[in-house]
Design a protein around this motif. Structure first.
Motif, PDB file in Angstrom:
ATOM      1  N   GLN A   1      -8.428   6.668  -4.883  1.00 60.12           N
ATOM      2  CA  GLN A   1      -8.185   7.961  -5.529  1.00 60.12           C
ATOM      3  C   GLN A   1      -7.814   9.007  -4.489  1.00 60.12           C
ATOM      4  N   ALA A   2      -8.573   9.064  -3.404  1.00 59.03           N
ATOM      5  CA  ALA A   2      -8.330  10.064  -2.369  1.00 59.03           C
ATOM      6  C   ALA A   2      -6.956   9.894  -1.738  1.00 59.03           C
ATOM      7  N   LEU A   3      -6.582   8.670  -1.431  1.00 60.47           N
ATOM      8  CA  LEU A   3      -5.283   8.413  -0.831  1.00 60.47           C
ATOM      9  C   LEU A   3      -4.147   8.794  -1.765  1.00 60.47           C
TER      10      LEU A   3
ATOM     11  N   LEU B   1       0.859  -1.187   0.000  1.00 66.80           N
ATOM     12  CA  LEU B   1       0.000   0.000   0.000  1.00 66.80           C
ATOM     13  C   LEU B   1       0.893   1.235   0.000  1.00 66.80           C
ATOM     14  N   ASP B   2       1.371   1.604  -1.197  1.00 65.29           N
ATOM     15  CA  ASP B   2       2.392   2.632  -1.329  1.00 65.29           C
ATOM     16  C   ASP B   2       1.826   3.916  -1.937  1.00 65.29           C
TER      17      ASP B   2
ATOM     18  N   ALA C   1      -4.773  -5.301  13.336  1.00 66.54           N
ATOM     19  CA  ALA C   1      -3.602  -5.499  12.471  1.00 66.54           C
ATOM     20  C   ALA C   1      -3.498  -4.325  11.513  1.00 66.54           C
ATOM     21  N   THR C   2      -2.293  -3.869  11.292  1.00 68.79           N
ATOM     22  CA  THR C   2      -2.102  -2.735  10.383  1.00 68.79           C
ATOM     23  C   THR C   2      -2.350  -3.161   8.939  1.00 68.79           C
ATOM     24  N   PHE C   3      -2.670  -2.182   8.105  1.00 70.73           N
ATOM     25  CA  PHE C   3      -2.859  -2.428   6.679  1.00 70.73           C
ATOM     26  C   PHE C   3      -1.495  -2.415   5.988  1.00 70.73           C
ATOM     27  N   GLU C   4      -1.250  -3.438   5.174  1.00 68.45           N
ATOM     28  CA  GLU C   4       0.035  -3.553   4.492  1.00 68.45           C
ATOM     29  C   GLU C   4      -0.098  -3.569   2.971  1.00 68.45           C
ATOM     30  N   THR C   5      -1.210  -4.127   2.449  1.00 66.15           N
ATOM     31  CA  THR C   5      -1.339  -4.328   1.011  1.00 66.15           C
ATOM     32  C   THR C   5      -2.602  -3.693   0.444  1.00 66.15           C
ATOM     33  N   THR C   6      -2.607  -3.542  -0.865  1.00 61.89           N
ATOM     34  CA  THR C   6      -3.748  -2.926  -1.547  1.00 61.89           C
ATOM     35  C   THR C   6      -5.006  -3.783  -1.440  1.00 61.89           C
TER      36      THR C   6
ATOM     37  N   ALA D   1       0.770   5.516   1.431  1.00 61.75           N
ATOM     38  CA  ALA D   1      -0.659   5.415   1.727  1.00 61.75           C
ATOM     39  C   ALA D   1      -0.891   4.573   2.974  1.00 61.75           C
ATOM     40  N   ALA D   2      -0.051   3.559   3.197  1.00 67.20           N
ATOM     41  CA  ALA D   2      -0.172   2.750   4.410  1.00 67.20           C
ATOM     42  C   ALA D   2       0.065   3.591   5.655  1.00 67.20           C
TER      43      ALA D   2
END
Length: 344
Positions: free
Chosen positions: A214-216, A132-133, A182-187, A143-144
């Motif tokens: 789009q917003a991120l 999530l970059d 858990a943290t978000f890591e991937t799209t 973005a993460a």
């Protein structure tokens, strides 16, 4: 550049097709010996067409992959192509630094490119799983970082104002609840949480996570602020008769470009909520075509990614640049507030 919502089933044959290419070249009217600044170089689609018309190109892009592509094209076009790593909001300084100011033309293709979307490791699209970059420059917060660390109220505002997401509060709440575990890591991880939160009807073509992504992306890259800076920089850098051509892919971008050209192409400003009533000495642009130009049916058949594209273009007059408040250009409230009192 393209719209992430059109990515499903994209064919390799359209991967690097620049949208509205014929219309952009017609509006630019590149001539032999001219210098055209391509502020969103990407894979070099517009630049190649401009160079083939005999004009020279100064390419600008913050994406390291664009620099690699420019090096390949320099093998073909030699010194007629120059490339500078940077943001198009700084195009005035870049052109001056290269000794090419004033410019004959500027072209901007706003948003994320197919080159970026198609690389899963860049994290722009949820069509393929990746980190999530979403960073165009591949530097700075991701973005993460935003999803995992911003307050829920801040996420609501980002999703609502930069993604025009009506269910922003519900989605932000679901994200805040999930990240405690858990943290978000991937799209795909983020996309699945959003889809589970809001649901998806079988006939729904656009994925429910599209507006949040789009917003991120806009927030992480400061895209709308960059657009305002780029438009004003182009106004300051173009010679009389120089041309500014801008291609956008969604309403937030197009609103800014539309209002910029509206304000710069008339002698009287009727005033607005943010901008006082002004009598301008002379318009700094004359419109090439009134209203925006969209893709033809033929282009849509060849390249579905062009679905939401719109081109606006103007010719620089001899009038001095105008100094207008950026808040009157249609920036979302959160960005307008951050630029309060910032004349451009």
């Amino acid at each position: 550049m393209t719209d992430p919502a059109t990515m499903t089933g994209a064919d390799e044959s359209v991967r690097h097709i620049p949208v509205l290419l014929d219309e952009v070249i017609e509006a630019l009217e590149p001539q032999e010996g001219q210098w055209v600044l391509d502020g969103t170089f990407g894979f070099g689609g517009y630049s190649s067409a401009i160079l083939d018309k005999g004009a020279n190109v100064l390419g600008v892009d913050r994406d390291p992959l664009a620099a690699e592509r420019a090096a390949e094209l320099k093998e073909i076009y030699g010194g007629r192509l120059r490339f500078v790593a940077g943001c198009f909001g700084e195009l005035a300084e870049i052109a001056e630094g290269e000794g090419l100011s004033p410019l004959d033309a500027v072209v901007l293709d706003i948003g994320v490119s197919s080159m970026q979307l198609d690389e899963a490791e860049r994290g722009f699209s949820f069509m393929n799983d990746g980190p999530l970059d979403m960073r165009m420059s591949q530097s700075g917060p991701t973005a993460a970082d935003v999803v995992n660390s911003y307050e829920e109220t801040e996420l609501v505002r980002i999703f609502r104002e930069l993604g025009e997401e009506k269910l922003a509060r519900r989605i932000a709440g679901a994200i805040a609840a999930r990240r405690k575990q858990a943290t978000f890591e991937t799209t795909l991880d983020l996309a699945r949480v959003i889809e589970k939160c809001v649901g998806r009807k079988p006939q729904q073509k656009i994925h429910p996570a599209t507006r949040v992504f789009q917003a991120l992306r806009i927030f992480v890259n400061g895209e709308l602020d960059e657009l305002v800076d780029g438009l004003v920089a182009a106004e300051n850098s173009l010679k009389p008769g120089g041309r500014l051509v801008v291609v956008t892919f969604h309403s937030l971008e197009d609103r800014i470009v539309k209002r910029f050209f509206q304000e710069r192409s008339k002698t009287h400003s009727g005033g607005s909520r943010y901008m006082p009533e002004l009598d301008l000495e002379a318009p700094s642009f004359e419109m090439i075509v009134k209203g925006g130009t969209g893709p033809s049916d033929g282009e849509l058949a060849r390249n579905p990614r062009a679905r939401s594209a719109k081109m606006r273009a103007g010719v620089r007059t001899e009038a001095a640049s105008h100094s207008l408040d950026a808040r009157g250009l249609g920036l979302p409230k959160m960005l307008a507030e951050s630029r309060s009192g910032d004349p451009v």
